[in-house]
Design an enzyme around this catalytic site. Structure first.
Site, PDB file in Angstrom:
ATOM      1  N   TYR A  51      12.812   9.154  -1.007  1.00 52.70           N
ATOM      2  CA  TYR A  51      12.776   9.563   0.405  1.00 52.70           C
ATOM      3  C   TYR A  51      12.866  11.084   0.515  1.00 52.70           C
ATOM      4  O   TYR A  51      13.646  11.706  -0.204  1.00 52.70           O
ATOM      5  CB  TYR A  51      13.951   8.943   1.176  1.00 52.70           C
ATOM      6  CG  TYR A  51      13.503   7.862   2.126  1.00 52.70           C
ATOM      7  CD1 TYR A  51      12.618   8.175   3.156  1.00 52.70           C
ATOM      8  CD2 TYR A  51      13.939   6.551   2.006  1.00 52.70           C
ATOM      9  CE1 TYR A  51      12.179   7.195   4.023  1.00 52.70           C
ATOM     10  CE2 TYR A  51      13.503   5.566   2.869  1.00 52.70           C
ATOM     11  CZ  TYR A  51      12.620   5.890   3.881  1.00 52.70           C
ATOM     12  OH  TYR A  51      12.183   4.930   4.743  1.00 52.70           O
ATOM     13  N   GLU A  53      12.468  13.053   3.937  1.00 52.87           N
ATOM     14  CA  GLU A  53      12.233  13.575   5.292  1.00 52.87           C
ATOM     15  C   GLU A  53      12.385  15.098   5.312  1.00 52.87           C
ATOM     16  O   GLU A  53      13.320  15.639   4.725  1.00 52.87           O
ATOM     17  CB  GLU A  53      13.238  12.990   6.290  1.00 52.87           C
ATOM     18  CG  GLU A  53      12.724  11.772   7.000  1.00 52.87           C
ATOM     19  CD  GLU A  53      13.393  10.506   6.507  1.00 52.87           C
ATOM     20  OE1 GLU A  53      13.785  10.490   5.313  1.00 52.87           O
ATOM     21  OE2 GLU A  53      13.497   9.565   7.310  1.00 52.87           O
ATOM     22  N   ASP A 197     -12.279  16.431  13.670  1.00 53.42           N
ATOM     23  CA  ASP A 197     -11.889  15.311  12.815  1.00 53.42           C
ATOM     24  C   ASP A 197     -12.984  15.169  11.764  1.00 53.42           C
ATOM     25  O   ASP A 197     -14.049  14.617  12.025  1.00 53.42           O
ATOM     26  CB  ASP A 197     -11.752  14.045  13.672  1.00 53.42           C
ATOM     27  CG  ASP A 197     -11.351  12.826  12.841  1.00 53.42           C
ATOM     28  OD1 ASP A 197     -11.437  12.901  11.595  1.00 53.42           O
ATOM     29  OD2 ASP A 197     -10.968  11.807  13.442  1.00 53.42           O
ATOM     30  N   THR A 223      -8.878  12.151   6.926  1.00 55.52           N
ATOM     31  CA  THR A 223      -8.320  11.199   5.973  1.00 55.52           C
ATOM     32  C   THR A 223      -8.647  11.755   4.591  1.00 55.52           C
ATOM     33  O   THR A 223      -9.491  12.644   4.448  1.00 55.52           O
ATOM     34  CB  THR A 223      -8.945   9.796   6.127  1.00 55.52           C
ATOM     35  OG1 THR A 223     -10.353   9.926   6.157  1.00 55.52           O
ATOM     36  CG2 THR A 223      -8.472   9.101   7.380  1.00 55.52           C
ATOM     37  N   LYS A 226     -12.031   9.017   2.077  1.00 61.65           N
ATOM     38  CA  LYS A 226     -13.454   8.735   2.299  1.00 61.65           C
ATOM     39  C   LYS A 226     -14.263   9.582   1.307  1.00 61.65           C
ATOM     40  O   LYS A 226     -14.097   9.437   0.106  1.00 61.65           O
ATOM     41  CB  LYS A 226     -13.814   8.983   3.759  1.00 61.65           C
ATOM     42  CG  LYS A 226     -13.045   8.070   4.725  1.00 61.65           C
ATOM     43  CD  LYS A 226     -13.534   8.186   6.140  1.00 61.65           C
ATOM     44  CE  LYS A 226     -12.862   7.184   7.067  1.00 61.65           C
ATOM     45  NZ  LYS A 226     -11.596   7.634   7.648  1.00 61.65           N
ATOM     46  N   ARG A 232      -5.444   6.653   0.074  1.00 59.88           N
ATOM     47  CA  ARG A 232      -5.420   6.423   1.516  1.00 59.88           C
ATOM     48  C   ARG A 232      -4.310   7.273   2.122  1.00 59.88           C
ATOM     49  O   ARG A 232      -3.124   6.998   1.905  1.00 59.88           O
ATOM     50  CB  ARG A 232      -5.172   4.947   1.825  1.00 59.88           C
ATOM     51  CG  ARG A 232      -6.176   4.017   1.204  1.00 59.88           C
ATOM     52  CD  ARG A 232      -6.116   2.647   1.820  1.00 59.88           C
ATOM     53  NE  ARG A 232      -6.846   2.649   3.072  1.00 59.88           N
ATOM     54  CZ  ARG A 232      -8.162   2.544   3.154  1.00 59.88           C
ATOM     55  NH1 ARG A 232      -8.912   2.436   2.069  1.00 59.88           N
ATOM     56  NH2 ARG A 232      -8.754   2.565   4.330  1.00 59.88           N
TER      57      ARG A 232
END
Ligand code: DSN
Length: 416
Positions: A51, A53, A197, A223, A226, A232
């Protein structure tokens, strides 16, 4: 995957079957690709246990000696590759990345202007069914009904009329390059921030095969899975002036801990995308798309805009008297996988529209060149000309499998 096989044979078997499917079929879904084994190894690493954060040097948990370095490397590589002033590599995927941009700059009810979903825009660019269309006042621009092209004059008229706070350039199904300088002019004229985008074409931008949205855009989202050929995930790239707002919107605004395994895999993909090999790959994606487009045009297919400049094609099948869904299912049976898609001004419903969308990024990753693209075009024509001929579909599926066996897909070489 010996442990997985022992611990959970059902999931192991399904993953194995999916591997074989990806190996034996021609994958033309315009948003998909094959990542390298190195990207997969980073994705499947122990970084999934941690973790973190916060951001490098400013975390809410201890034990970040290595995670901070991983994230800093990913950020640095993205800045260098795209020439961006600031990068956030934490968005879980493209939709949260776009939502983070809205959270950073908009209040509920503020106006955004993006390409209409049925014309090739994305759900998160203001579609009524998406949070982007529910929480904000979403206006859209359409493609020219005659040419299927963007008409920048009408976008400007619409922008001056509705005065968006954010103007969005970008798409999921537009086969031409975007004029970012013109979008900048429109954004300046109406006082909007310009969000690009580039999810679909960021690999082409990285490899120099598509104009870059930098320095025109205020904020760029993408993203990473692609044409960029990473895991991903997603990134937000922006001018330094917007860095604090973007970082605060991603965390703590929208997300908790970043997926560190994904961050590492993004760093690996960015390193791969900085090579000459990748530049050649990006150029070949475009060459391959054109070869397929030309073959289909020669067979009388109606390509929206009359062709392609990027990795994708949108085909209106109305003149072939086959719906997109019937065509997509027949092609899948023949080993050619793509998706049915609405075309501009479609008279049919989105769940059974008039078109199909094809892309060349994944097949180019496995080494297909123009000759293979021509062959794919001939198979597509044969299947769509006779979509109920299951014997022909089986024959083509066998030929597809044979072709694929000669072109090992990255990450799947062990299956050859
Ligand atoms: N679902 C993606 C595509 O296929 O274009 C966009 O997010």
């Amino acid at each position: 995957m010996h442990s997985l096989q022992q611990r959970d044979p059902e999931i192991f078997s399904l993953i194995q079957q999916e591997e074989v499917r990806q190996k034996e079929k021609i994958r033309l879904i315009a948003s998909e690709n094959y990542v390298s084994k190195a990207v997969m190894e980073a994705t499947g690493s122990v970084l999934t246990n941690k973790y973190s954060e916060g951001y490098p040097g400013k975390r809410y948990y201890e034990g970040q000696q290595f995670i901070d370095q991983v994230e800093s490397l990913a950020i640095q590589r993205a800045k260098e590759l795209f020439g961006a002033e600031h990068v956030n590599v934490q968005p879980y995927s493209g939709s949260p990345a776009n939502l983070a941009v809205y959270l950073a700059f908009l209040n509920p009810g503020d106006t955004i202007l993006g390409m209409a979903l049925p014309h090739g825009g994305h759900l998160t660019h203001g579609a009524k069914v998406s949070i982007s269309g529910k929480y904000f006042h979403a206006e859209s621009y359409a493609l020219d009904e005659q040419t299927g092209l963007l008409n920048y004059d009408t976008i400007q008229e619409k922008a001056m009329d509705c005065k968006p706070k954010i103007l969005i350039a970008g798409h999921s199904a537009y086969p031409r390059v975007l004029d970012f300088a013109r979008f900048r002019e429109i954004a300046d004229a109406c006082g909007a921030l310009l969000l690009v985008d580039m999810a679909h074409f960021s690999g082409l931008v990285a490899g120099g095969a598509h104009p870059s949205p930098f320095p025109y855009a205020d904020i760029v989202t993408t993203t990473t899975h692609k044409s960029l050929r990473g895991p991903r995930g997603a990134m937000i790239l922006c001018k330094e002036a917007h860095a604090a707002a973007i970082d605060k919107a991603v965390f703590p605004g929208l997300q908790g801990g970043p997926h560190n395994n994904t961050t590492a895999a993004i760093a690996v993909a960015l390193k791969e995308a900085s090579t000459d090999t990748f530049r050649n790959y990006a150029a070949q994606i475009v060459t391959n798309a054109r070869a397929l487009a030309d073959t289909l045009l020669g067979k009388g297919f109606n390509l929206v805009t009359g062709g392609t400049d990027n990795h994708l094609m949108l085909i209106d099948l109305t003149s072939k008297e086959v719906t997109g869904k019937i065509a997509a299912k027949a092609l899948d049976a023949a080993g050619i996988v793509l998706n049915y898609n609405a075309v501009p001004y479609d008279k049919r419903k989105p769940f059974d529209p008039s078109g199909i969308r094809l892309g060349s990024a994944a097949v180019t990753s496995r080494g297909f060149k123009e000759a293979e693209m021509v062959q794919i075009g001939l198979w597509i024509d044969a299947v769509i000309s006779n979509p109920t001929n299951t014997a022909q579909q089986a024959e083509i599926a066998a030929a597809v499998k044979e072709l694929c066996s000669r072109f090992p897909a990255p990450g799947l070489e062990h299956l050859m």
